[in-house]
Design an enzyme around this catalytic site. Structure first.
Site, short mmCIF file in Angstrom:
data_model
loop_
_atom_site.label_atom_id
_atom_site.label_comp_id
_atom_site.label_asym_id
_atom_site.label_seq_id
_atom_site.Cartn_x
_atom_site.Cartn_y
_atom_site.Cartn_z
N GLU A 1 0.87 -1.17 0.00
CA GLU A 1 0.00 0.00 0.00
C GLU A 1 0.91 1.22 0.00
O GLU A 1 1.53 1.55 1.01
CB GLU A 1 -0.90 0.00 1.23
CG GLU A 1 -1.85 1.19 1.28
CD GLU A 1 -2.12 1.65 2.70
OE1 GLU A 1 -2.08 2.88 2.92
OE2 GLU A 1 -2.35 0.79 3.56
N CYS B 238 -1.70 8.42 3.59
CA CYS B 238 -1.52 7.86 2.25
C CYS B 238 -2.76 8.08 1.39
O CYS B 238 -2.68 8.04 0.16
CB CYS B 238 -1.20 6.37 2.34
SG CYS B 238 -2.44 5.41 3.24
#
Length: 698
Positions: free
Chosen positions: A264, A303
């Protein structure tokens, strides 16, 4: 609090390896308070034997976890979540030192614990065994004596989690909860800069003694050499920069052992203002609020942060003014001071990296709000802490100036850019080469449809913001435990969380083949055509523990009559022509008036139900009902009533709201209702769910 901070400033963090807390030897990394710049402590992983940690996890942590059933693992996670929630306040006090506000910390701490709760609740979806039975059976032979199915069993390795610095608690718990639920132990390597908060949470978990020993090990120093020890049964997850992720993904052991690697990575996520959301509409206001939150929450260190802000050309100036006002009202400083809404970046190194990224972004663009080198703070010294102003850049030509789609500043930095049509906005989002999420603010579902259908291939999650969902909206940057989190391309190409979907990543799917009787034994779910055990006592007279998969009652018979059809039509109001009008059957599959399917199931219940009070407390559902053959007057029906599956239930504990708790200990028994006619063919089939009392009422 003062005493606590004094102790923290003198500490050397400890790793947890093969059952003991160990201070690393050799070179130490210094950990600094993001607000004050004061030394918190030091950390190192020197002297740790990573190979021994893997062996310990596989041999000590793995076996007891794999032996547990899904309900047992779920109850374990629930108990852990409750334990950690009772201690949450101590984590908030440490979290402030990472630069996080109370709101930031809530996402990290209670969001992480909430993820454990969410995974605990999956025990109700995953069956009653240590493994999961995946999907429906696969019939592979005409005669029915040979079939296939799929089971998913826990991998016999280690879940290795290499996490980012921005969510020291959530990053660990959202991953570990998902690997503990299917029965895998974990080795966690948090980012060093905020590892002191991860260590505090890990110590609480170990102190609880709720998990089996070996289920969790922690590395708070360098993880160099960690992946040298992975094997084919292990799973590696990584959260962080795309460049670091690619290096780890290409590790020789990852390739040689075919180790699953979930990445990720930070991505250039987009938030779009729909063309209908003009100034003065609720969607415009929601958009401004959402962008402001995205830029300042966690100081932009997420993120999922909205890095690219796309708005129609004709409202570009309106949006710029509104965002400037919103950001201008953000008070920056010590998060413990009243009124502060944005804290600091995690450290000076992170701040320097963000400033450098802003310099790159300014090639061909201009700053329209903020100053990357100057900031006013409240209750702190801007020179000592890792503070930074929100920075809003303007890219007037996002097709020509491509740096907006290639460089990410991992902080409170976003770029405003115009678009002309929705197709144009879709194309601009795709220039990010794959993102974790994208959002659009619009009250026009046609626009939402065009955007989502057009851009979904390049995004892991998409959010439509409008006035109808505003009060309960979790936000652009908030992945949920029950939905998948990840994204294609630059975002890493991975997938995590997602409720049951996340758990399946840690299980090995295996096809099993054999006779229906054998598959019944292997899956512990009765397969149609398998051997049945005719019980001398009716199954409704038996307690949960006394019932076994395959136990069967063969009922009495009933001859269907025309009166049955007429009476059921009168009672139900279902006057469909096939049941009531024999003159309307030309061109249909029916040769005469046919019995209602629901009558067949209702009459089947009259055949298989044993009426007197007994261990069966209630029937609360029906699944997979099918009507497979027309039933005409004169047909004789009978039921084969078979225990298909058993699912354990825990007895509810006593609480203030329910001082008696659950008075009765129960389990769920699924019965296969196979209705056959005089030829032995199935005419209807369904699964009913019953709640059955247990013998043990302690």
């Amino acid at each position: 609090l003062i005493v606590f901070h004094a102790e923290l400033s003198r500490m050397q963090l400890e790793n947890y390896a093969h059952g003991q807390w160990i201070k690393g030897s050799g070179r130490q990394s210094e950990l600094v308070d993001a607000i004050t710049g004061e030394l918190i402590g030091t950390t190192s992983s020197g002297g740790l034997d990573f190979g021994a940690m893997f062996t310990y996890a596989r041999e000590v942590g793995g076996p007891p976890l794999r032996k547990m059933t899904f309900p047992e693992r779920g109850r374990m996670l629930k108990a852990l979540a409750l334990y950690l929630m009772d201690r949450k306040d101590e984590f908030y006090q440490i979290s402030y030192r990472t630069g996080a506000t109370k709101a930031d910390s809530w996402v990290d701490i209670e969001g992480g614990i909430g993820n454990v709760f969410a995974n605990a609740s999956l025990r109700k979806q995953l069956g009653n065994m240590p493994f999961y039975v995946d999907g429906p059976p696969v019939l592979t032979s005409r005669g029915g004596s040979f079939m296939g199915h799929h089971i998913m069993v826990p991998k016999e390795g280690v879940a290795v989690h290499i996490n980012a610095f921005n969510f020291p608690i959530w990053g660990m718990l959202e991953k570990c909860a998902v690997n503990w639920m299917p029965g895998m132990p974990a080795v966690v390597k948090p980012a060093t800069v905020t590892s002191y908060l991860t260590e505090a949470m890990a110590k609480a978990i170990i102190e609880s003694k709720i998990l089996p020993e070996g289920a969790l090990q922690l590395i708070v120093g360098s993880g160099e050499g960690l992946l040298d020890h992975v094997m084919s049964q292990d799973v590696v997850t990584f959260t962080g920069s795309a460049s670091t992720g690619r290096k780890l993904k290409a590790h020789p052991r990852i390739i040689a052992e075919s180790v699953p690697f979930n990445m990720e990575a930070d991505s250039l996520n987009s938030i779009v203002l729909g063309p209908d959301a003009t100034h003065g509409t609720p969607e415009f206001d929601l958009f401004i609020k959402e962008v402001g939150k995205e830029m300042t929450l966690k100081c932009g260190q997420r993120c999922t942060g909205a890095r690219r802000i796309m708005v129609p050309q004709n409202v570009l100036e309106d949006v710029q003014i509104a965002l400037g006002k919103r950001l201008g009202g953000t008070v920056i400083g010590d998060p413990r001071v009243e009124g502060v809404r944005m804290g600091a970046l995690a450290g000076n190194t992170q701040r320097d990296e963000v400033r450098q990224a802003v310099k790159e972004l300014m090639q061909g663009m201009q700053v329209v709000f903020g100053d990357p080198n100057t900031v006013e703070v409240k209750g702190a010294d801007a020179k000592k802490g890792a503070f930074m102003s929100p920075i809003l850049l303007l890219n007037p030509d996002p097709w020509k100036v491509q740096v907006s789609h290639n460089v990410e500043a991992f902080g409170p930095v976003s770029t405003l850019m115009p678009y002309t049509t929705i197709d144009d906005a879709v194309a601009l989002t795709k220039l990010g080469k794959g993102s974790l999420c994208a959002s659009i603010a619009t009250y026009d579902d046609g626009i939402a449809q065009q955007f989502v259908w057009g851009a979904a291939s390049h995004h892991g999650r998409m959010l439509v913001i409008n006035r109808d969902m505003a009060k309960e909206n979790t936000g652009h940057g908030s992945p949920l435990a029950t939905l998948v989190h990840g994204g294609p391309g630059r975002a890493g190409g991975g997938e995590e969380m997602g409720g049951k979907r996340g758990v399946l990543h840690y299980l090995q799917r295996t096809a099993i083949q054999g006779s229906p009787t054998t598959i019944t034994a292997l899956a512990q779910q009765y397969q149609q055509g398998g051997k049945q055990t005719i019980t001398p006592k009716h199954t409704f007279r038996m307690h949960f523990e006394e019932l076994h998969v395959g136990d069967t009652v063969i009922t009495d018979k009933h001859t269907v009559t025309l009166d049955d059809i007429n009476n059921f039509a009168d009672l139900s109001g279902d006057l469909f022509y096939a049941h009531m009008d024999e003159n309307s059957l030309d061109g249909t599959i029916f040769t005469g008036r046919v019995a209602h399917g629901y009558f067949i199931l209702s009459r089947a219940a009259g055949l298989f139900v044993d009426p007197p009070k007994g261990p069966v407390l209630l029937n609360y559902g029906i699944e997979e009902a099918r009507f497979t053959k027309p039933v005409y007057p004169g047909a004789v029906i009978q039921v084969k009533f078979t225990v298909k599956e058993k699912v354990d239930q825990e007895k509810k504990p006593k609480t203030e709201d329910s001082p008696k708790g659950a008075d009765i200990a129960t389990g769920i028994v699924k019965f296969l209702v196979d209705v056959v006619d005089e030829t032995g063919e199935t005419v209807a089939i369904a699964t009913i769910l019953t709640m059955v009392k247990k013998l043990d009422q302690n």
